[in-house]
Design a protein around this motif. Structure first.
Motif, PDB file in Angstrom:
ATOM      1  N   SER A 176      -4.383   4.414   0.329  1.00 38.21           N
ATOM      2  CA  SER A 176      -5.477   4.634  -0.625  1.00 38.21           C
ATOM      3  C   SER A 176      -5.321   3.761  -1.873  1.00 38.21           C
ATOM      4  O   SER A 176      -6.307   3.425  -2.522  1.00 38.21           O
ATOM      5  N   HIS A 177      -4.100   3.433  -2.222  1.00 40.89           N
ATOM      6  CA  HIS A 177      -3.841   2.586  -3.380  1.00 40.89           C
ATOM      7  C   HIS A 177      -2.681   1.659  -3.072  1.00 40.89           C
ATOM      8  O   HIS A 177      -1.943   1.863  -2.096  1.00 40.89           O
ATOM      9  N   SER A 178      -2.530   0.673  -3.900  1.00 40.74           N
ATOM     10  CA  SER A 178      -1.465  -0.290  -3.630  1.00 40.74           C
ATOM     11  C   SER A 178      -0.919  -0.867  -4.932  1.00 40.74           C
ATOM     12  O   SER A 178      -1.545  -0.772  -5.997  1.00 40.74           O
ATOM     13  N   ILE A 179       0.245  -1.447  -4.833  1.00 41.82           N
ATOM     14  CA  ILE A 179       0.821  -2.241  -5.916  1.00 41.82           C
ATOM     15  C   ILE A 179       0.779  -3.689  -5.464  1.00 41.82           C
ATOM     16  O   ILE A 179       1.194  -4.013  -4.351  1.00 41.82           O
ATOM     17  N   LYS A 180       0.272  -4.562  -6.296  1.00 36.94           N
ATOM     18  CA  LYS A 180       0.083  -5.959  -5.905  1.00 36.94           C
ATOM     19  C   LYS A 180       0.983  -6.868  -6.752  1.00 36.94           C
ATOM     20  O   LYS A 180       1.140  -6.653  -7.954  1.00 36.94           O
ATOM     21  N   LEU A 181       1.553  -7.822  -6.112  1.00 35.85           N
ATOM     22  CA  LEU A 181       2.284  -8.873  -6.803  1.00 35.85           C
ATOM     23  C   LEU A 181       1.458 -10.146  -6.720  1.00 35.85           C
ATOM     24  O   LEU A 181       0.981 -10.513  -5.640  1.00 35.85           O
ATOM     25  N   GLN A 182       1.284 -10.808  -7.821  1.00 37.08           N
ATOM     26  CA  GLN A 182       0.350 -11.929  -7.838  1.00 37.08           C
ATOM     27  C   GLN A 182       0.876 -13.048  -8.734  1.00 37.08           C
ATOM     28  O   GLN A 182       1.480 -12.795  -9.782  1.00 37.08           O
ATOM     29  N   ALA A 183       0.654 -14.262  -8.330  1.00 40.14           N
ATOM     30  CA  ALA A 183       1.007 -15.421  -9.155  1.00 40.14           C
ATOM     31  C   ALA A 183      -0.056 -15.611 -10.236  1.00 40.14           C
ATOM     32  O   ALA A 183      -1.184 -15.125 -10.097  1.00 40.14           O
ATOM     33  N   PRO A 184       0.275 -16.298 -11.317  1.00 41.26           N
ATOM     34  CA  PRO A 184      -0.751 -16.616 -12.318  1.00 41.26           C
ATOM     35  C   PRO A 184      -1.873 -17.441 -11.682  1.00 41.26           C
ATOM     36  O   PRO A 184      -1.680 -18.066 -10.631  1.00 41.26           O
ATOM     37  N   SER A 185      -3.006 -17.457 -12.333  1.00 47.06           N
ATOM     38  CA  SER A 185      -4.158 -18.174 -11.781  1.00 47.06           C
ATOM     39  C   SER A 185      -3.892 -19.679 -11.724  1.00 47.06           C
ATOM     40  O   SER A 185      -4.449 -20.377 -10.877  1.00 47.06           O
ATOM     41  N   ALA A 186      -3.063 -20.176 -12.629  1.00 46.21           N
ATOM     42  CA  ALA A 186      -2.732 -21.606 -12.593  1.00 46.21           C
ATOM     43  C   ALA A 186      -1.225 -21.746 -12.720  1.00 46.21           C
ATOM     44  O   ALA A 186      -0.644 -21.381 -13.757  1.00 46.21           O
ATOM     45  N   VAL A 187      -0.576 -22.213 -11.690  1.00 40.70           N
ATOM     46  CA  VAL A 187       0.879 -22.409 -11.699  1.00 40.70           C
ATOM     47  C   VAL A 187       1.161 -23.900 -11.851  1.00 40.70           C
ATOM     48  O   VAL A 187       0.648 -24.708 -11.076  1.00 40.70           O
ATOM     49  N   THR A 188       1.954 -24.273 -12.846  1.00 44.88           N
ATOM     50  CA  THR A 188       2.156 -25.687 -13.158  1.00 44.88           C
ATOM     51  C   THR A 188       3.265 -26.316 -12.332  1.00 44.88           C
ATOM     52  O   THR A 188       3.319 -27.530 -12.183  1.00 44.88           O
ATOM     53  N   ALA A 189       4.189 -25.509 -11.822  1.00 46.13           N
ATOM     54  CA  ALA A 189       5.278 -26.063 -11.004  1.00 46.13           C
ATOM     55  C   ALA A 189       5.761 -24.989 -10.052  1.00 46.13           C
ATOM     56  O   ALA A 189       5.725 -23.800 -10.384  1.00 46.13           O
ATOM     57  N   ALA A 243       0.827  -1.206   0.000  1.00 43.85           N
ATOM     58  CA  ALA A 243       0.000   0.000   0.000  1.00 43.85           C
ATOM     59  C   ALA A 243       0.860   1.253   0.000  1.00 43.85           C
ATOM     60  O   ALA A 243       2.012   1.241   0.469  1.00 43.85           O
ATOM     61  N   ASP A 244       0.301   2.349  -0.534  1.00 43.75           N
ATOM     62  CA  ASP A 244       0.998   3.622  -0.448  1.00 43.75           C
ATOM     63  C   ASP A 244       0.826   4.207   0.949  1.00 43.75           C
ATOM     64  O   ASP A 244       0.221   3.579   1.835  1.00 43.75           O
ATOM     65  N   ASP A 245       1.367   5.415   1.173  1.00 45.40           N
ATOM     66  CA  ASP A 245       1.467   5.949   2.540  1.00 45.40           C
ATOM     67  C   ASP A 245       0.117   6.090   3.228  1.00 45.40           C
ATOM     68  O   ASP A 245      -0.002   5.860   4.437  1.00 45.40           O
ATOM     69  N   ASP A 246      -0.908   6.516   2.473  1.00 45.48           N
ATOM     70  CA  ASP A 246      -2.224   6.681   3.109  1.00 45.48           C
ATOM     71  C   ASP A 246      -3.129   5.481   2.839  1.00 45.48           C
ATOM     72  O   ASP A 246      -4.339   5.550   3.094  1.00 45.48           O
TER      73      ASP A 246
END
Lengths: 60, 453
Positions: B65-78, B60-63
């Motif tokens: 109000s917004h964020s940056i997200k790191l996310q894995a793919p919906s289907a991970v094979t290994a 999240a940013d300082d207040d």
């Protein structure tokens, strides 16, 4: 705007009497120009002829 | 459902009635409190060690109000583990993987340039000063100049360069000022790119691409200058301004045209695909607004520095690169031989000394000769004789009668692999023998073959 200065142009003949190419003075230099529309000198000769700015003389 | 790991937990507090099967609902056993805390600590340990994961990491940013997200793919094979490098890289480096998950910083691969002879190593016509007075004057290979209005300038190869990466630049020197430029006066330096080499830009189509032009420049006259992209077939142009901040100082300029032209009929084969102008102070006929595509041949704005009006002004340029996309990458240096071969598709010279060609009698004042070209040319070339090559007849040994060459005549069309040329001379010499040589005893005499755009 003329992008190339052409002061004279004259056809040259092959042994059968057909127009083979053009001898032209371009930017003050005598040059053999092929009758190939992709050649920029020939394309500009045709453009200036169409614009009434140049005449290609018959071969001697 | 038992809450066995962090991703099983519910965002609604009342729905979290157990931890790993240990009830934490209303009326739970007192002994369940410490057991639930222990179970929760094991869940955190599993998360910390990577045994169990989470769906998304939100930063999240300082207040908040917004964020940056790191996310894995919906289907991970290994299962995949990326290990970050120790410390930062250097400017403009990118992250790369070694294929085993170890990440590291590396220099970016440079994009290929669409421009030939951007480092000005090739000057087949001669490296000395060539005067640009009039139209369509070449000095450096693949680059030509116009000076149409009374002013003139020279172009020569220079060893004044921005850094040791480069060996040469093109030096333009104002040799006759035009201090009162008329509307139609035309002063520019340019390179034309063949349609085959710019078809990837998809100009004239809805998916036209961005391009980035980068180059080093140094001028005795600081100020605002202009470059322009132009299509001779579509009659479309796009002007961009750039600033030379300090006189007589090398500066690198990077100019992005972020919106490709979706209009017009751009040449995509062996014709003139794209011209790049560097304006030197042209008249108002060629001035228009910057930063938009225009249905006209314009390459300057009213802000353009009056370089042609500045006595003895100089303009050096090298390291020119045009690439697809909105980012400039490093200049790519190709070998001298490769660069020369690329240039010879448009211009090459034959001779310099002794036998230039051999051929057969055609008419009473013409011999037909064939030059084998160093490489296939873009189109059937025009031919020019420089110096005074001569014609010699060979029967049984060299004939005594030879005559100075008058001119190169016609060139047979559709001969991009070999140039078939008639050699014409003045009357008074009938080459009756069948085999003839065009020759010269003077260094510098040559036949130039020109298939430039």
């Amino acid at each position: 705007m003329n992008e190339i200065n052409i002061t004279s142009a004259q056809y040259t003949l092959d042994p059968e009497g057909n127009n083979f190419g053009i001898t032209a003075i371009i930017n003050g230099i005598t040059m053999g120009v092929p009758l190939d529309p992709a050649n920029r000198h020939y394309a500009e000769i045709l453009r200036q002829v169409a614009a009434g700015e140049l005449t290609i003389a018959d071969a001697d | 459902m038992a809450k066995d790991k962090l991703t099983d937990y519910d965002a609604t507090a009342s729905n979290n009635t157990d931890v790993g099967g240990i009830s934490v609902a209303e009326g739970m056993l007192p002994s369940g409190v410490n057991n639930a805390i222990r179970e929760q600590m094991s869940h955190l340990k599993d998360f910390a060690s990577g045994t169990t994961g989470i769906d998304v990491l939100s930063l999240a940013d300082d207040d908040a109000s917004h964020s940056i997200k790191l996310q894995a793919p919906s289907a991970v094979t290994a299962d995949t583990t990326f290990t970050l490098p120790d410390g930062d890289g250097t400017a403009d480096q990118v992250l790369k993987t070694d294929g085993s998950g170890q990440l590291g910083f590396a220099d970016r691969h440079s994009n290929p340039s669409l421009i030939i002879n951007g480092a000005f190593s090739i000057f087949q016509r001669g490296t000395g000063a060539t005067t640009v007075s009039g139209n369509d004057i070449f000095a450096a290979d693949r680059f030509k100049g116009w000076a149409n209005g009374g002013g003139t300038y020279t172009v020569e190869q220079s060893t004044d360069v921005p850094n040791n990466e480069f060996e040469f630049s093109a030096k333009l020197t104002n040799t006759a000022t035009d201090g009162s430029v008329a509307a139609g006066d035309f002063y520019a330096y340019a390179t034309d790119i063949e349609g085959y080499n710019v078809s990837q830009l998809a100009y004239g189509h809805s998916d036209a691409k961005a391009v980035t032009l980068s180059f080093w420049v140094k001028s005795s006259l600081a100020g605002t200058y202009c470059i322009a992209l132009y299509s001779t077939t579509a009659n479309r142009s796009h002007i961009k301004e750039y600033t030379i901040s300090s006189a007589n100082t090398w500066e690198k300029k990077t100019i992005t045209i972020s919106s490709g032209d979706t209009t017009g009929s751009w040449n995509r084969t062996n014709g003139n695909g794209l011209r790049i102008y560097w304006d030197l102070g042209s008249g108002s006929t060629y001035q228009a607004s910057a930063d938009t595509w225009l249905a006209s041949q314009d390459f300057s704005t009213t802000n353009q520095a009056a370089w042609i009006g500045s006595a003895s002004a100089t303009f050096f340029i090298t390291g020119i690169k045009l690439e697809v996309g909105s980012t400039a990458t490093d200049f790519q240096h190709s070998s001298y031989g490769d660069e020369l071969a690329k240039c010879q598709r448009y211009y090459q010279e034959i001779g310099h000394y002794r036998h230039l060609a051999q051929g057969a009698r055609w008419t009473t004042n013409q011999v037909f000769v064939t030059y084998n070209l160093a490489s296939n040319m873009r189109a059937t070339p025009s031919a020019t004789a420089t110096g005074v090559p001569s014609l010699s007849r060979y029967d049984n040994g060299q004939s005594a009668d030879a005559t100075s060459l008058v001119t190169v005549g016609g060139v047979e069309e559709n001969t991009t692999k070999a140039a078939n040329i008639t050699i014409i001379w003045a009357s008074g010499y009938d080459p009756t023998a069948s085999l003839h040589y065009v020759y010269s005893n003077t260094n510098g005499d040559k036949v130039a073959l020109d298939a430039e755009l």
